[in-house]
Write a protein that holds these residues in place. Structure first.
Motif, PDB file in Angstrom:
ATOM      1  N   TYR A 315       0.822  -1.206   0.000  1.00  0.00           N
ATOM      2  CA  TYR A 315       0.000   0.000   0.000  1.00  0.00           C
ATOM      3  C   TYR A 315       0.860   1.262   0.000  1.00  0.00           C
ATOM      4  O   TYR A 315       0.554   2.232  -0.705  1.00  0.00           O
ATOM      5  CB  TYR A 315      -0.923   0.002   1.223  1.00  0.00           C
ATOM      6  CG  TYR A 315      -2.275  -0.638   1.002  1.00  0.00           C
ATOM      7  CD1 TYR A 315      -2.387  -1.905   0.419  1.00  0.00           C
ATOM      8  CD2 TYR A 315      -3.449   0.006   1.382  1.00  0.00           C
ATOM      9  CE1 TYR A 315      -3.622  -2.492   0.212  1.00  0.00           C
ATOM     10  CE2 TYR A 315      -4.689  -0.577   1.181  1.00  0.00           C
ATOM     11  CZ  TYR A 315      -4.778  -1.822   0.600  1.00  0.00           C
ATOM     12  OH  TYR A 315      -5.993  -2.394   0.398  1.00  0.00           O
ATOM     13  N   LEU A 316       1.928   1.258   0.789  1.00  0.00           N
ATOM     14  CA  LEU A 316       2.791   2.442   0.865  1.00  0.00           C
ATOM     15  C   LEU A 316       3.465   2.713  -0.485  1.00  0.00           C
ATOM     16  O   LEU A 316       3.650   3.875  -0.869  1.00  0.00           O
ATOM     17  CB  LEU A 316       3.839   2.272   1.960  1.00  0.00           C
ATOM     18  CG  LEU A 316       3.318   2.290   3.401  1.00  0.00           C
ATOM     19  CD1 LEU A 316       4.460   2.048   4.375  1.00  0.00           C
ATOM     20  CD2 LEU A 316       2.623   3.620   3.720  1.00  0.00           C
ATOM     21  N   ILE A 317       3.824   1.662  -1.195  1.00  0.00           N
ATOM     22  CA  ILE A 317       4.420   1.828  -2.527  1.00  0.00           C
ATOM     23  C   ILE A 317       3.407   2.450  -3.488  1.00  0.00           C
ATOM     24  O   ILE A 317       3.724   3.398  -4.222  1.00  0.00           O
ATOM     25  CB  ILE A 317       4.924   0.471  -3.063  1.00  0.00           C
ATOM     26  CG1 ILE A 317       6.169   0.032  -2.295  1.00  0.00           C
ATOM     27  CG2 ILE A 317       5.228   0.563  -4.557  1.00  0.00           C
ATOM     28  CD1 ILE A 317       6.610  -1.384  -2.599  1.00  0.00           C
ATOM     29  N   ILE A 318       2.192   1.945  -3.475  1.00  0.00           N
ATOM     30  CA  ILE A 318       1.160   2.450  -4.389  1.00  0.00           C
ATOM     31  C   ILE A 318       0.802   3.904  -4.049  1.00  0.00           C
ATOM     32  O   ILE A 318       0.757   4.776  -4.932  1.00  0.00           O
ATOM     33  CB  ILE A 318      -0.094   1.558  -4.335  1.00  0.00           C
ATOM     34  CG1 ILE A 318       0.232   0.159  -4.863  1.00  0.00           C
ATOM     35  CG2 ILE A 318      -1.233   2.176  -5.142  1.00  0.00           C
ATOM     36  CD1 ILE A 318      -0.865  -0.861  -4.650  1.00  0.00           C
ATOM     37  N   ILE A 319       0.552   4.156  -2.766  1.00  0.00           N
ATOM     38  CA  ILE A 319       0.161   5.512  -2.354  1.00  0.00           C
ATOM     39  C   ILE A 319       1.289   6.503  -2.610  1.00  0.00           C
ATOM     40  O   ILE A 319       1.082   7.571  -3.199  1.00  0.00           O
ATOM     41  CB  ILE A 319      -0.231   5.537  -0.866  1.00  0.00           C
ATOM     42  CG1 ILE A 319      -1.481   4.695  -0.622  1.00  0.00           C
ATOM     43  CG2 ILE A 319      -0.483   6.982  -0.399  1.00  0.00           C
ATOM     44  CD1 ILE A 319      -1.801   4.485   0.850  1.00  0.00           C
ATOM     45  N   GLY A 320       2.504   6.154  -2.175  1.00  0.00           N
ATOM     46  CA  GLY A 320       3.628   7.071  -2.305  1.00  0.00           C
ATOM     47  C   GLY A 320       3.946   7.429  -3.737  1.00  0.00           C
ATOM     48  O   GLY A 320       4.188   8.591  -4.071  1.00  0.00           O
ATOM     49  N   SER A 321       3.938   6.427  -4.627  1.00  0.00           N
ATOM     50  CA  SER A 321       4.305   6.689  -6.022  1.00  0.00           C
ATOM     51  C   SER A 321       3.235   7.497  -6.750  1.00  0.00           C
ATOM     52  O   SER A 321       3.549   8.369  -7.560  1.00  0.00           O
ATOM     53  CB  SER A 321       4.555   5.367  -6.754  1.00  0.00           C
ATOM     54  OG  SER A 321       3.406   4.541  -6.701  1.00  0.00           O
ATOM     55  N   LEU A 322       1.961   7.230  -6.457  1.00  0.00           N
ATOM     56  CA  LEU A 322       0.884   7.900  -7.185  1.00  0.00           C
ATOM     57  C   LEU A 322       0.559   9.285  -6.632  1.00  0.00           C
ATOM     58  O   LEU A 322       0.368  10.232  -7.394  1.00  0.00           O
ATOM     59  CB  LEU A 322      -0.376   7.028  -7.185  1.00  0.00           C
ATOM     60  CG  LEU A 322      -0.307   5.753  -8.028  1.00  0.00           C
ATOM     61  CD1 LEU A 322      -1.597   4.959  -7.910  1.00  0.00           C
ATOM     62  CD2 LEU A 322      -0.020   6.080  -9.490  1.00  0.00           C
ATOM     63  N   ILE A 323       0.499   9.425  -5.323  1.00  0.00           N
ATOM     64  CA  ILE A 323       0.091  10.712  -4.756  1.00  0.00           C
ATOM     65  C   ILE A 323       1.145  11.781  -5.004  1.00  0.00           C
ATOM     66  O   ILE A 323       0.837  12.975  -5.023  1.00  0.00           O
ATOM     67  CB  ILE A 323      -0.214  10.570  -3.250  1.00  0.00           C
ATOM     68  CG1 ILE A 323      -1.171  11.685  -2.789  1.00  0.00           C
ATOM     69  CG2 ILE A 323       1.071  10.588  -2.410  1.00  0.00           C
ATOM     70  CD1 ILE A 323      -1.717  11.477  -1.383  1.00  0.00           C
ATOM     71  N   MET A 324       2.400  11.359  -5.230  1.00  0.00           N
ATOM     72  CA  MET A 324       3.478  12.329  -5.415  1.00  0.00           C
ATOM     73  C   MET A 324       3.779  12.655  -6.876  1.00  0.00           C
ATOM     74  O   MET A 324       4.626  13.506  -7.147  1.00  0.00           O
ATOM     75  CB  MET A 324       4.753  11.818  -4.728  1.00  0.00           C
ATOM     76  CG  MET A 324       4.654  11.724  -3.211  1.00  0.00           C
ATOM     77  SD  MET A 324       4.221  13.291  -2.423  1.00  0.00           S
ATOM     78  CE  MET A 324       5.719  14.230  -2.736  1.00  0.00           C
ATOM     79  N   ILE A 325       3.108  12.007  -7.827  1.00  0.00           N
ATOM     80  CA  ILE A 325       3.404  12.344  -9.225  1.00  0.00           C
ATOM     81  C   ILE A 325       2.948  13.760  -9.563  1.00  0.00           C
ATOM     82  O   ILE A 325       3.398  14.351 -10.547  1.00  0.00           O
ATOM     83  CB  ILE A 325       2.778  11.341 -10.215  1.00  0.00           C
ATOM     84  CG1 ILE A 325       1.256  11.350 -10.123  1.00  0.00           C
ATOM     85  CG2 ILE A 325       3.334   9.956 -10.038  1.00  0.00           C
ATOM     86  CD1 ILE A 325       0.595  10.554 -11.231  1.00  0.00           C
ATOM     87  N   SER A 326       2.059  14.315  -8.745  1.00  0.00           N
ATOM     88  CA  SER A 326       1.594  15.677  -9.008  1.00  0.00           C
ATOM     89  C   SER A 326       2.393  16.732  -8.253  1.00  0.00           C
ATOM     90  O   SER A 326       2.089  17.920  -8.337  1.00  0.00           O
ATOM     91  CB  SER A 326       0.111  15.810  -8.627  1.00  0.00           C
ATOM     92  OG  SER A 326      -0.072  15.630  -7.234  1.00  0.00           O
ATOM     93  N   PHE A 327       3.439  16.321  -7.505  1.00  0.00           N
ATOM     94  CA  PHE A 327       4.150  17.266  -6.642  1.00  0.00           C
ATOM     95  C   PHE A 327       4.778  18.407  -7.438  1.00  0.00           C
ATOM     96  O   PHE A 327       4.546  19.580  -7.162  1.00  0.00           O
ATOM     97  CB  PHE A 327       5.212  16.524  -5.828  1.00  0.00           C
ATOM     98  CG  PHE A 327       5.819  17.358  -4.735  1.00  0.00           C
ATOM     99  CD1 PHE A 327       5.226  17.403  -3.487  1.00  0.00           C
ATOM    100  CD2 PHE A 327       6.974  18.097  -4.943  1.00  0.00           C
ATOM    101  CE1 PHE A 327       5.771  18.166  -2.461  1.00  0.00           C
ATOM    102  CE2 PHE A 327       7.525  18.864  -3.944  1.00  0.00           C
ATOM    103  CZ  PHE A 327       6.920  18.903  -2.698  1.00  0.00           C
ATOM    104  N   SER A 328       5.580  18.056  -8.432  1.00  0.00           N
ATOM    105  CA  SER A 328       6.200  19.101  -9.256  1.00  0.00           C
ATOM    106  C   SER A 328       5.191  19.728 -10.205  1.00  0.00           C
ATOM    107  O   SER A 328       5.307  20.897 -10.574  1.00  0.00           O
ATOM    108  CB  SER A 328       7.378  18.522 -10.053  1.00  0.00           C
ATOM    109  OG  SER A 328       6.941  17.500 -10.922  1.00  0.00           O
ATOM    110  N   VAL A 329       4.176  18.953 -10.597  1.00  0.00           N
ATOM    111  CA  VAL A 329       3.196  19.428 -11.577  1.00  0.00           C
ATOM    112  C   VAL A 329       2.351  20.567 -11.015  1.00  0.00           C
ATOM    113  O   VAL A 329       2.005  21.510 -11.738  1.00  0.00           O
ATOM    114  CB  VAL A 329       2.298  18.262 -12.042  1.00  0.00           C
ATOM    115  CG1 VAL A 329       1.261  18.743 -13.055  1.00  0.00           C
ATOM    116  CG2 VAL A 329       3.150  17.155 -12.661  1.00  0.00           C
TER     117      VAL A 329
END
Length: 402
Positions: A315-329
């Motif tokens: 779960y941490l892998i899925i949440i961390g990778s997806l929720i942060m793809i918008s960080f720089s965006v």
């Protein structure tokens, strides 16, 4: 004219990478503070509310000053503010190595917050100047540096501070000294770049927005929606990064070291997500990437407190990778909403993110002390529902389309 245009559009990769490395060093220093929380709790007897106040002071100093620095930078660039900011952080970190009194810890994190407030807007301006026609990629490299530094926090806690105590943070001071030297070199390039633009009669390098023409009201609404997204994301990630380790230790009986490795997994995959998010937004659009970061992790965020331990790293892998793809965006999107205020919008978005982390630290700390760890994690798990406001953001144009 065509040669000048080509030069402007040509990305300067050495500077993009160098400012990303400097961002890594800057945020590694900041990450030492939450890395020390288990040590402060164990050795100094601080409660969760006191730890939350430390987070609040660190982030509120940074968040309140970043928009100011960004605004001043748009009026008059300050190249040598970059190493000066890191020197301030060096002083704060040096204090943390030796202090035992709570009030002195707060003073130390003020120095760290001040250094971060100076670094981020000016670092974003350097990224913009070096980006050329690779805005998404450049912002990703810059943010990956920062997120990588933050991801080191659990490893610093588990393998340095747990063994050496507070004085183990002195190891990071060596990295900081290297960062100061690197920033002086970047500042010299920054000065030359500003002179070159002045001589070529390009005093204002304005970002070309991928968004359609918007009224002032539409821009204000879009910024409000964007800040709601940043609020929910920052609040949630602050909880996972700073406090979820206590839930792992309490609910699953994990040791501190194993718990911090779990947190590192979450933050490390967030770095990967951040990197691919920026370049992906150049291909499919800023809003589409923001939507992906909302829809993808939502069910996993909602159910994280209720799953067995073997599913937690998944779960941490899925949440961390997806929720942060918008960080720089989100930073790029904000800059494209107001393309004449690059530094100001970078300062507002990153500053607001730090501010929400500050508020989150205090609120979550108080909840932990008053209603317990399990109930707090269940409450925070529903916060990402606020991210659905991203559906109402104005649609941007994908690069290369008419």
């Amino acid at each position: 004219m065509s040669e000048n245009k080509a030069a402007i559009n040509n990305p300067i990769y050495p500077i993009m990478i160098a400012i990303g490395v400097a961002h890594l060093i800057n945020d590694t220093m900041q990450s030492v503070v939450p890395a020390m929380y288990p040590i402060f709790s164990r050795d100094l007897g601080l409660n969760f509310t006191q730890l939350g106040v430390i987070t609040f002071v660190l982030n509120i100093v940074s968040s309140s000053l970043q928009p100011v620095v960004g605004f001043l930078s748009d009026k008059k660039p300050m190249p040598y503010a970059l190493p000066i900011g890191m020197i301030s952080s060096f002083i704060g970190l040096l204090m943390l190595v030796f202090v035992k009194e709570y009030w002195v810890i707060l003073i130390a994190v003020i120095f760290l917050g001040f250094g971060s407030a100076i670094f981020h807007p000016e670092g974003s301006k350097v990224t913009f100047l070096a980006a050329g026609n690779k805005r998404g990629l450049a912002q990703s490299i810059y943010q990956v540096g920062g997120n990588s530094g933050q991801a080191l926090a659990p490893l610093i806690s588990a393998f340095i501070l747990d063994a050496l105590g507070q004085r183990g943070a002195a190891i990071v001071l060596l990295l900081t000294a290297m960062g100061i030297a690197l920033l002086f070199k970047i500042s010299k390039w920054y000065v030359r770049q500003l002179e070159a633009e002045k001589n070529s009669k390009k005093n204002k390098k304005t970002l070309i927005s991928s968004l359609p023409p918007l009224s002032k009201k539409q821009v204000r609404i879009a910024i409000a929606l964007l800040f709601t997204i940043i609020f929910a994301r920052s609040f949630y990630t602050t909880n996972i990064s700073n406090f979820y380790v206590f839930y792992l230790m309490d609910h699953y009986n994990l040791t501190l070291q194993v718990g911090q490795i779990f947190i590192f997994i979450f933050m490390a995959v967030g770095v990967v997500g951040t990197f691919f998010g920026g370049s992906l937004s150049d291909r499919i659009g800023r809003k589409n990437v923001i939507l992906l970061s909302v829809v993808g992790p939502m069910p996993f965020c909602l159910t994280l407190p209720y799953i067995p331990i073997w599913l937690v790293p998944v779960y941490l892998i899925i949440i961390g990778s997806l929720i942060m793809i918008s960080f720089s965006v989100t930073v790029i999107y904000a800059q494209e909403l107001v393309p004449t205020k690059i530094g100001t919008m970078a300062g507002l978005t990153t500053g607001f993110a730090f501010g929400m982390g500050a508020v989150g630290g205090v609120v979550i700390g108080m909840l932990l002390d008053n209603i317990g760890i399990a109930m707090t994690m269940q409450i925070i798990s529903v916060l990402p529902l606020l991210l659905v406001v991203s559906f109402f953001l104005p649609k941007d144009k994908v690069a290369g389309t008419a």
